[in-house]
Enzyme design. Structure first.
Site, short mmCIF file in Angstrom:
data_model
loop_
_atom_site.label_atom_id
_atom_site.label_comp_id
_atom_site.label_asym_id
_atom_site.label_seq_id
_atom_site.Cartn_x
_atom_site.Cartn_y
_atom_site.Cartn_z
N LEU A 1 0.88 -1.18 0.00
CA LEU A 1 0.00 0.00 0.00
C LEU A 1 0.91 1.22 0.00
O LEU A 1 1.99 1.17 0.58
CB LEU A 1 -0.86 0.05 1.27
CG LEU A 1 -2.10 -0.84 1.38
CD1 LEU A 1 -2.76 -0.60 2.73
CD2 LEU A 1 -3.11 -0.57 0.28
N ASP A 2 0.48 2.32 -0.61
CA ASP A 2 1.25 3.56 -0.51
C ASP A 2 1.38 3.94 0.96
O ASP A 2 0.48 3.64 1.75
CB ASP A 2 0.53 4.71 -1.24
CG ASP A 2 0.68 4.61 -2.74
OD1 ASP A 2 1.47 3.75 -3.19
OD2 ASP A 2 0.03 5.39 -3.45
N LYS A 3 2.47 4.63 1.30
CA LYS A 3 2.72 4.88 2.72
C LYS A 3 1.61 5.68 3.40
O LYS A 3 1.35 5.50 4.57
CB LYS A 3 4.09 5.55 2.93
CG LYS A 3 4.23 6.91 2.29
CD LYS A 3 5.60 7.51 2.54
CE LYS A 3 5.74 8.82 1.79
NZ LYS A 3 7.07 9.34 1.75
N THR B 1 -1.63 5.57 2.60
CA THR B 1 -2.94 4.92 2.46
C THR B 1 -3.21 4.01 3.66
O THR B 1 -2.33 3.26 4.07
CB THR B 1 -2.99 4.09 1.16
OG1 THR B 1 -2.61 4.93 0.07
CG2 THR B 1 -4.37 3.56 0.89
N HIS C 1 0.23 5.30 -7.71
CA HIS C 1 -0.57 6.51 -7.45
C HIS C 1 -1.78 6.65 -8.39
O HIS C 1 -2.31 7.74 -8.58
CB HIS C 1 0.28 7.79 -7.53
CG HIS C 1 1.36 7.85 -6.50
ND1 HIS C 1 2.32 8.83 -6.49
CD2 HIS C 1 1.63 7.06 -5.43
CE1 HIS C 1 3.14 8.64 -5.47
NE2 HIS C 1 2.75 7.56 -4.82
#
Length: 243
Positions: free
Chosen positions: A34-36, A38, A153
């Site tokens: 997961l994006d940091k 999110t 993204h």
């Protein structure tokens, strides 16, 4: 993991395994990322074999992912599919930096307004995101999103640049040429009891709500939004029927 990340989930996997099982437990295995910024559901596996099987499901796009996001503005139409390729570009500004951006295949010709096919950008990746609005209030919307592809993204770029509805707290993709805090509408600031000068502290309101894994039988994993997200929903009066 990545540049400038102090606390990475990979660092806590051995401790987490010991807390869940016992002191002799082997570290858990990470199945995806997961994006940091999110929040939301994340899959870890006890065995290497299970992790590899699940990673393959992610890689071959067999995992259904549902996200929730609070966006600024209202997407028009209120539900649909954004299908625009995405590419990473260097932004030339007083502080040079990189961002993902849209690389559409067509544009309108400035001379006669006709639709013109653009030469394909070799580095662009095809990106597809389904979206639908669940609620709207206070110049914001609560959106349900389903990324069909998994480009870096992707949801943030499709919402900000494709639909003109950046995610609340997405300071990176609310502008193109500058690195600056997101500018919020008056009513949103008022409801959030926030000064514009403090907007930079607003976290990204993007949450991985559900994952469906086809592992023999369908496994549905659901995660409620974190407290800050729920508080924002309440303050902005974004009411949602429980599903």
């Amino acid at each position: 993991g990545g540049p400038g990340i102090k606390n990475c989930i990979a660092d806590v996997l051995p401790i987490l395994a010991k807390m869940l099982r016992n002191m002799k437990a082997e570290p858990l295995h990470l199945c995806h990322r997961l994006d940091k910024e999110t929040t939301g559901v994340m899959v870890l596996a006890w065995s290497k074999e299970a992790a590899e099987r699940i990673r393959l499901l992610f890689k071959t796009r067999q995992v259904e992912k549902i996200y929730w996001a609070i966006s600024l503005g209202d997407p028009d139409p209120t539900e649909g599919i954004v299908e625009i390729p995405i590419v990473e570009k260097e932004v030339q500004s007083h502080q040079s930096h990189y961002k993902m951006t849209l690389a559409p295949n067509y544009r309108l010709s400035p001379e006669d307004g006709k639709v013109v096919k653009i030469r394909k950008n070799r580095n662009a990746e095809s990106a597809v995101t389904r979206y639908r609005r669940l609620a709207s209030s206070s110049a914001c919307s609560l959106l349900e999103l389903q990324p069909i592809t998994g480009v870096k993204h992707q949801i943030r770029v499709h919402l900000a640049y494709g639909l003109g509805c950046p995610i609340l707290g997405d300071h990176k993709y609310s502008h193109w040429s500058k690195l600056a805090p997101q500018k919020l509408p008056e009513i949103t600031l008022k409801r959030l009891k926030l000064e514009q000068s403090k907007a930079r502290h607003l976290p990204l309101h993007l949450h991985a709500r559900r994952l469906s894994l086809p592992l023999g039988k369908q496994i549905d994993l659901v995660c409620n939004p974190p407290p800050f997200f729920q508080k924002t929903l309440k303050r902005l009066e974004l009411e949602i029927a429980n599903d």
